[in-house]
Design a protein around this motif. Sequence first.
Motif, mmCIF file in Angstrom:
data_model
loop_
_atom_site.group_PDB
_atom_site.id
_atom_site.type_symbol
_atom_site.label_atom_id
_atom_site.label_comp_id
_atom_site.label_asym_id
_atom_site.label_seq_id
_atom_site.Cartn_x
_atom_site.Cartn_y
_atom_site.Cartn_z
ATOM 1 N N MET A 23 -12.558 -3.675 -10.936
ATOM 2 C CA MET A 23 -11.059 -2.995 -10.326
ATOM 3 C C MET A 23 -11.086 -3.356 -8.864
ATOM 4 S SD MET A 23 -9.701 0.782 -10.517
ATOM 5 C CE MET A 23 -8.415 1.421 -9.454
ATOM 6 N N SER A 24 -10.055 -3.702 -8.354
ATOM 7 C CA SER A 24 -9.828 -3.827 -6.860
ATOM 8 C C SER A 24 -9.291 -2.810 -6.227
ATOM 9 C CB SER A 24 -8.912 -5.149 -6.345
ATOM 10 O OG SER A 24 -7.803 -5.066 -7.177
ATOM 11 N N PHE A 25 -9.608 -2.259 -4.914
ATOM 12 C CA PHE A 25 -8.951 -1.223 -4.355
ATOM 13 C C PHE A 25 -8.076 -1.929 -3.277
ATOM 14 C CE2 PHE A 25 -13.538 0.687 -4.777
ATOM 15 C CZ PHE A 25 -13.021 1.449 -6.017
ATOM 16 N N ARG A 26 -6.803 -1.053 -3.120
ATOM 17 C CA ARG A 26 -5.800 -1.510 -2.360
ATOM 18 C C ARG A 26 -5.361 -0.400 -1.305
ATOM 19 N NH1 ARG A 26 -0.552 -1.600 -5.056
ATOM 20 N NH2 ARG A 26 0.023 -3.157 -3.707
ATOM 21 N N ALA A 27 -5.120 -0.833 -0.084
ATOM 22 C CA ALA A 27 -4.873 -0.022 1.121
ATOM 23 C C ALA A 27 -3.546 -0.331 1.563
ATOM 24 C CB ALA A 27 -5.941 -0.338 2.233
ATOM 25 N N LEU A 28 -2.742 0.825 2.040
ATOM 26 C CA LEU A 28 -1.359 0.650 2.549
ATOM 27 C C LEU A 28 -1.520 0.829 4.047
ATOM 28 C CD1 LEU A 28 1.653 -0.115 2.280
ATOM 29 C CD2 LEU A 28 1.914 2.521 1.909
ATOM 30 N N LEU A 29 -1.267 0.057 4.885
ATOM 31 C CA LEU A 29 -1.276 0.154 6.349
ATOM 32 C C LEU A 29 0.100 0.224 7.245
ATOM 33 C CD1 LEU A 29 -2.926 0.167 9.126
ATOM 34 C CD2 LEU A 29 -3.207 -2.312 8.904
ATOM 35 N N LEU A 54 6.921 3.066 -1.117
ATOM 36 C CA LEU A 54 5.911 2.396 -1.809
ATOM 37 C C LEU A 54 4.869 3.346 -2.256
ATOM 38 C CD1 LEU A 54 5.342 -0.769 0.417
ATOM 39 C CD2 LEU A 54 5.931 -0.789 -2.103
ATOM 40 N N VAL A 55 4.672 4.364 -1.471
ATOM 41 C CA VAL A 55 3.563 5.138 -1.959
ATOM 42 C C VAL A 55 3.678 6.022 -3.084
ATOM 43 C CG1 VAL A 55 2.572 5.770 0.510
ATOM 44 C CG2 VAL A 55 4.343 7.235 -0.407
ATOM 45 N N THR A 56 4.839 6.134 -3.701
ATOM 46 C CA THR A 56 5.237 6.813 -4.911
ATOM 47 C C THR A 56 5.432 5.951 -6.081
ATOM 48 O OG1 THR A 56 7.557 7.056 -4.276
ATOM 49 C CG2 THR A 56 6.277 8.529 -3.681
ATOM 50 N N GLU A 57 5.558 4.398 -5.746
ATOM 51 C CA GLU A 57 5.990 3.453 -6.722
ATOM 52 C C GLU A 57 4.737 2.685 -7.059
ATOM 53 O OE1 GLU A 57 9.015 1.258 -4.984
ATOM 54 O OE2 GLU A 57 10.853 2.671 -5.344
ATOM 55 N N GLN A 58 3.755 2.484 -6.151
ATOM 56 C CA GLN A 58 2.606 1.583 -6.352
ATOM 57 C C GLN A 58 1.298 2.327 -6.083
ATOM 58 O OE1 GLN A 58 2.804 -2.071 -4.553
ATOM 59 N NE2 GLN A 58 4.901 -2.275 -4.493
ATOM 60 N N LYS A 59 0.508 2.118 -6.528
ATOM 61 C CA LYS A 59 -1.185 2.850 -6.456
ATOM 62 C C LYS A 59 -1.818 2.146 -5.523
ATOM 63 C CE LYS A 59 -5.055 4.609 -8.928
ATOM 64 N NZ LYS A 59 -4.581 6.013 -8.300
ATOM 65 N N PHE A 60 -1.889 3.218 -4.380
ATOM 66 C CA PHE A 60 -2.849 2.541 -3.287
ATOM 67 C C PHE A 60 -4.126 3.772 -3.401
ATOM 68 C CE2 PHE A 60 1.196 1.055 -1.866
ATOM 69 C CZ PHE A 60 0.962 -0.248 -1.588
ATOM 70 N N GLN A 61 -5.430 3.240 -3.161
ATOM 71 C CA GLN A 61 -6.472 3.923 -3.124
ATOM 72 C C GLN A 61 -6.657 4.528 -1.583
ATOM 73 O OE1 GLN A 61 -6.798 1.174 -4.873
ATOM 74 N NE2 GLN A 61 -6.645 2.440 -6.643
ATOM 75 N N ALA A 62 -5.815 3.920 -0.626
ATOM 76 C CA ALA A 62 -6.170 4.365 0.968
ATOM 77 C C ALA A 62 -4.541 4.126 1.422
ATOM 78 C CB ALA A 62 -7.327 3.644 1.641
ATOM 79 N N VAL A 63 -4.167 5.145 2.201
ATOM 80 C CA VAL A 63 -3.070 5.041 3.031
ATOM 81 C C VAL A 63 -3.205 5.255 4.311
ATOM 82 C CG1 VAL A 63 -0.757 5.848 3.341
ATOM 83 C CG2 VAL A 63 -1.381 5.713 1.123
ATOM 84 N N LEU A 64 -3.074 4.197 5.252
ATOM 85 C CA LEU A 64 -3.369 4.473 7.009
ATOM 86 C C LEU A 64 -2.028 4.346 7.590
ATOM 87 C CD1 LEU A 64 -5.778 2.460 5.469
ATOM 88 C CD2 LEU A 64 -6.674 2.466 7.884
ATOM 89 N N VAL A 65 -1.770 5.552 8.312
ATOM 90 C CA VAL A 65 -0.270 5.678 8.766
ATOM 91 C C VAL A 65 -0.416 6.040 10.177
ATOM 92 C CG1 VAL A 65 -0.152 8.130 7.944
ATOM 93 C CG2 VAL A 65 1.952 6.734 8.549
ATOM 94 N N ASP A 66 0.325 5.223 11.081
ATOM 95 C CA ASP A 66 0.429 5.493 12.400
ATOM 96 C C ASP A 66 1.275 6.677 12.859
ATOM 97 O OD1 ASP A 66 0.521 5.225 15.554
ATOM 98 O OD2 ASP A 66 0.524 3.136 15.032
ATOM 99 N N PHE A 67 0.916 7.624 13.484
ATOM 100 C CA PHE A 67 1.486 8.857 14.045
ATOM 101 C C PHE A 67 2.225 8.600 15.339
ATOM 102 C CE2 PHE A 67 0.000 11.348 10.573
ATOM 103 C CZ PHE A 67 0.861 12.313 10.449
ATOM 104 N N ALA A 108 -16.722 5.514 0.509
ATOM 105 C CA ALA A 108 -17.632 6.060 -0.622
ATOM 106 C C ALA A 108 -16.932 7.070 -1.052
ATOM 107 C CB ALA A 108 -18.564 6.608 0.607
ATOM 108 N N LEU A 109 -15.923 7.591 -0.646
ATOM 109 C CA LEU A 109 -14.989 8.761 -1.312
ATOM 110 C C LEU A 109 -13.988 8.315 -2.292
ATOM 111 C CD1 LEU A 109 -14.660 11.834 -1.294
ATOM 112 C CD2 LEU A 109 -12.981 11.792 0.449
ATOM 113 N N ILE A 110 -13.532 7.076 -2.048
ATOM 114 C CA ILE A 110 -12.925 6.328 -2.721
ATOM 115 C C ILE A 110 -13.675 6.134 -4.229
ATOM 116 C CG2 ILE A 110 -11.451 4.335 -3.568
ATOM 117 C CD1 ILE A 110 -10.555 4.259 -0.501
ATOM 118 N N LYS A 111 -14.994 5.493 -3.902
ATOM 119 C CA LYS A 111 -15.598 5.184 -5.283
ATOM 120 C C LYS A 111 -15.945 6.470 -5.960
ATOM 121 C CE LYS A 111 -17.396 0.988 -2.772
ATOM 122 N NZ LYS A 111 -18.505 0.166 -2.357
#
Length: 375
Positions: free
Chosen positions: A1-7, A40-53, A117-120
């Motif tokens: 299984m691959s992990f996905r990140a949204l930047l 996207l965060v509600t329609e597709q599954k991401f293991q990590a979401v990085l968001v600029d404030f 590590a937390l995702i795994k």
Amino acid sequence: MSFRALLVTKDDQAVETLAPVLSGFGLMVHCCGYPDAVCLVTEQKFQAVLVDFDDPHSATLVLQNAASATFENQAITVALLSDKSKVRNVFGLGANFVLYKPIASEPAEATLRAATALIKRERRNSFRVPVQVPVRLRLDSGNESVEGILLDLREQGMDVLAAQPLYSSAGLHVCFTLPDSPSELEFHGEVAWANPNGESGIRFTAMPESLLASLRQWLKEHAVTFPNEEPVSVADCQVTDLSLGGCYVETPSPFPERTHVMLTLRAASVELQAEGLVRVMHPCHGMGVEFAAGTAGQRRQTEHFIQFLTSRPGIHPELLVSPQALASETESYGVQGTDIDDPLLDLLRNHESFSQEMFLETLRSQRNSQFVESK
């Protein structure tokens, strides 16, 4: 299984720095702007979401939608922040980690190492095997036994349907015999959540390694698929303060607040294993951990370890920290009582009253014969 990140950022420098780091940790990176990310965060599954404030309102919407997504495991969230004075606000909005801008490779790697590590670990924790067998529950608060049915089993806990309602944070012993298992298994645990109809989730505590190995083997043999074994520990850690109630750990890869962790400390021939909950996290610097409320024997082991270190000045204990689970806002957790005279524990519990600089200064001023300073 691959992990996905949204930047989610408009900052080219952040993308150039973070994309290769994320890829290096095995995460496929998808970059987009705020409007697309909100959906996207509600329609597709991401293991990590990085968001600029840099746009706080839009970033807050992304975090809120990520938290409300109906996927089994919520994404681990990382805030990209220019103003360090806003870090407590960002944590309050739901960010698990923070990276300060402009983004540098070294802190990005350290932070994302802990996030991965937390995702795994969260992936392993979500894996469960349905099984229905009778179970006996004996509450720590008395000799009363409650009958029930085991509903499903996982490495860190189980779901049961008890004959009578349980209550959150209750400690208890659990006994059952699994199919194709030669003997009865007995675990100690605590109730993580409970419904009025008796359906409850139980988190295992203080499980011996031999028993954990047997449980893991049974799960492998009775599951259609099973997550690959992957190390999820962070070794670049140093205990600077230690008491019966908790400790402070300096590390460039601290885990988020509300993370259940297992700490393994070794000094010469003496070893201490302690479960705890991260109470305060200082990005790229360290974390304060409150030890779980354990048995009298576990408390004596902690006291013995502190006495051993105190009697041998100059010994630097080795430390390995493994994430166990990220607790929800409503999940109960059995921690120490409120009547303990422990300045370090009081500081951990009241950390929100301090800036990072004030917290660390107070921590330094507390260091005396009660605590072990391993620097």
